[in-house]
Design an enzyme around this catalytic site. Structure first.
Site, short mmCIF file in Angstrom:
data_model
loop_
_atom_site.label_atom_id
_atom_site.label_comp_id
_atom_site.label_asym_id
_atom_site.label_seq_id
_atom_site.Cartn_x
_atom_site.Cartn_y
_atom_site.Cartn_z
CG ASP A 25 -25.43 -7.12 -32.50
OD1 ASP A 25 -25.24 -8.28 -32.10
OD2 ASP A 25 -26.21 -6.83 -33.41
NE ARG A 46 -9.66 6.67 -1.97
CZ ARG A 46 -10.97 6.45 -1.99
NH1 ARG A 46 -11.64 6.27 -0.86
NH2 ARG A 46 -11.64 6.44 -3.13
CE1 TYR A 97 -13.09 7.40 2.38
CE2 TYR A 97 -11.94 5.95 3.93
CZ TYR A 97 -11.99 6.61 2.71
OH TYR A 97 -10.94 6.48 1.83
CG HIS A 113 -15.00 0.15 -4.29
ND1 HIS A 113 -14.81 -1.17 -3.96
CD2 HIS A 113 -13.77 0.73 -4.17
CE1 HIS A 113 -13.53 -1.37 -3.65
NE2 HIS A 113 -12.89 -0.23 -3.78
CG HIS A 147 -3.40 -0.55 -4.66
ND1 HIS A 147 -3.08 -0.17 -5.95
CD2 HIS A 147 -4.34 0.34 -4.25
CE1 HIS A 147 -3.83 0.87 -6.29
NE2 HIS A 147 -4.60 1.22 -5.28
CG HIS A 176 -6.35 -2.81 -6.92
ND1 HIS A 176 -7.51 -3.20 -6.32
CD2 HIS A 176 -6.26 -1.48 -6.70
CE1 HIS A 176 -8.09 -2.14 -5.77
NE2 HIS A 176 -7.36 -1.09 -5.99
CD GLU A 233 -5.56 3.77 -2.27
OE1 GLU A 233 -6.75 4.08 -2.36
OE2 GLU A 233 -4.99 3.00 -3.06
CG ASP A 272 -9.97 6.69 -6.41
OD1 ASP A 272 -9.12 6.70 -7.33
OD2 ASP A 272 -9.98 5.81 -5.51
CG HIS A 324 -9.33 2.07 2.46
ND1 HIS A 324 -8.09 2.61 2.24
CD2 HIS A 324 -10.19 3.13 2.50
CE1 HIS A 324 -8.20 3.92 2.11
NE2 HIS A 324 -9.46 4.27 2.29
CD GLU A 355 -5.30 6.15 -4.83
OE1 GLU A 355 -6.46 6.50 -5.15
OE2 GLU A 355 -4.90 4.97 -4.95
CG ASP A 404 -5.41 4.54 -7.84
OD1 ASP A 404 -6.40 5.29 -7.78
OD2 ASP A 404 -5.29 3.50 -7.17
N1 GLY Z 1 -9.02 3.47 -7.41
C1 GLY Z 1 -8.88 2.24 -6.77
C2 GLY Z 1 -8.05 2.35 -5.58
O1 GLY Z 1 -7.75 3.44 -5.14
O2 GLY Z 1 -7.60 1.38 -5.04
MN MN Z 2 -5.62 3.09 -5.17
MN MN Z 3 -7.80 5.24 -6.27
#
Ligand code: GLY
Ligand code: MN
Ligand code: MN
Length: 435
Positions: free
Chosen positions: A36, A402, A385, A240, A351, A358, A381, A257, A347, A404, A268
């Site tokens: 529920d 990272r 790593y 992630h 974006h 995104h 970003e 992040d 990566h 960003e 972000d």
């Molecule tokens: N937080 C998701 C990214 O940095 O793309």
């Molecule tokens: Mn991002």
């Molecule tokens: Mn991010």
């Protein structure tokens, strides 16, 4: 966001699709978390962009030049008993008076009314393939009309995806949207600062996450824009990582992040800092490479730069840095063209950012990278790593970094919306020392 902005978006879309077309947009369904318990409700971004209507169980219909009204909203009716249990509803009256619909109908009448609205339309624009139930509902309405073809009824002959038109509109942010994105950025900056100030060795990652969420809520954001990543040590090398359930250790870095959503717009931000407040020499070396890569990427951003230029600039600085510290060896151009850096940087550099973290919008126009234009917002970003591995000197092991920020393209160049967030080694150490 005032209602004239939603109205002018609908006008713009209707002018593009033209007479003879109909656009149909459902909002997102409520999703069950378990039994529920429901997930907190979040409207579909495309639907909300055109309507500002926050409730579930709603469908917007736009019919350019329809004399009895161009904008119809199907939604839940008022129901005092249900509202006592589940909260207030705008109802049909609110749909017109508050949300500007020309006419409103109960969502339960959708299947009865929609086929009639499709008669005499040549083209149906809708978000194809997003909601499976809705896709089959649309086909069902068309088949109903086809069955009446001998009575002279014409079913629409073209089904067109709405994405292309609508997502191109969403890519260019208006001043009103930028105001909301600045608020999301400001709240997120305050949250990241709080995390730096409260971090101590021995805390759990989720306790640091709690500081972030506290500041989001306190600042007026009702939800993070995406699941926050708080990764100490080797967890910072998992892109992630969202478990956030380990203890933060003295001597490790922590990568956060996290971005707030404010009135349906996302921020972000990623920052990486030492748990104990002081970067080790190895951590500092890698950090400076990532920071320089980010500066090089941001320096390319201005109108007429193509989408991939910030990424190319970041890759060049990261690869040169990896070679300088001995993690890659060989000719710089070959290391770049052979993508040797991908072992440590797997990566892309950014974006689009907007209602969705995104965000929507094409990155290429046919085969070419898109040129940047004022009003577009993107993230920058870069990261490195470095896993524990026998062929790597152990001084670099488990360094995951990272950095960003969120960047608006302006007529003159760009504006970093998250510029208030410290990111140099000196500024971070100073903030963490409470100076
Ligand atoms: N937080 C998701 C990214 O940095 O793309
Ligand atoms: Mn991002
Ligand atoms: Mn991010």
């Amino acid at each position: 966001m005032n209602k004239y902005e939603f109205n002018s978006r609908r006008r713009e879309l209707m002018d593009m699709i033209g007479k003879g077309s109909i656009a149909i947009l459902p909002t997102a369904p409520q999703r069950i978390r378990n039994r529920d318990a429901l997930y907190p409700y979040r409207a579909d971004s495309d639907f909300y962009y055109l309507t500002g209507f926050p409730e579930p169980e709603a469908v917007a219909v736009l019919i350019p030049e329809r004399t009895q009204g161009e904008y119809l909203l199907f939604c839940r009716e008022r129901n005092p008993e249900k509202e006592t249990w589940d909260g207030r509803r705008a109802g049909l009256e609110g749909a017109c008076e508050v949300y500007g619909a020309d006419d409103a109908f109960p969502i339960t009448d959708l299947d009865d009314i929609l086929p009639g609205l499709l008669e005499n339309c040549q083209r149906i624009y809708y978000p194809m393939g997003v909601y499976a139930d809705f896709d089959s509902q649309v086909v069902g309405w068309i088949n109903q009309l086809r069955e009446r073809s001998r009575a002279g009824v014409h079913a629409p002959s073209a089904l067109v995806s709405l994405d292309h038109l609508l997502h191109d509109m969403r890519l260019y942010k208006s001043d009103a949207e930028l105001d909301l994105m600045r608020r999301a950025a400001e709240i997120s900056v305050n949250a990241h600062k709080r995390a730096m100030q409260t971090c101590r060795a021995g805390m759990y990652e989720y306790q640091l996450e709690a500081e972030i969420l506290y500041e989001f809520n306190r600042g007026g954001s009702r939800s993070p824009a995406y699941a926050s990543i708080v990764g100490g040590g080797e967890n910072g090398c998992i892109l992630h990582y969202v478990e956030n359930n380990c203890v933060l250790k003295d001597g490790d870095l922590v990568l956060i992040d996290a971005g707030a959503e404010f009135e349906h717009y996302a921020a972000d931000i990623t920052r990486t800092f030492p748990v104990n407040g002081r970067f080790s020499p190895a951590q500092k070396q890698v950090y400076e490479i990532v920071l320089a890569a980010q500066a090089a990427a941001i320096a390319t951003i201005c109108p007429n730069t193509h989408w991939n230029e910030p990424h190319e600039a970041a890759v060049r600085v990261l690869t040169a840095g990896l070679r300088d510290i001995g993690l890659l060896s060989g000719n710089l151009e070959s290391l770049i063209s052979e993508e040797s850096y991908k072992r440590f940087y797997m990566h892309r550099t950014g974006h689009w950012l907007g209602m969705d973290v995104h965000d929507v919008g094409d990155y290429k126009i046919e085969a070419e990278w898109r040129l940047l234009e004022p009003g577009m917002v993107m993230t920058v970003e870069p990261g490195l790593y470095i896993p524990a591995s026998q062929d790597i000197d152990s001084c670099w092991w488990n360094i995951g970094i990272r950095i960003e920020d969120d960047v608006l393209v302006t007529a003159e160049g760009c504006e970093v919306l998250t510029a208030a967030m410290p990111k140099t080694v000196a500024d971070i150490e100073q903030l963490m020392a409470g100076e």
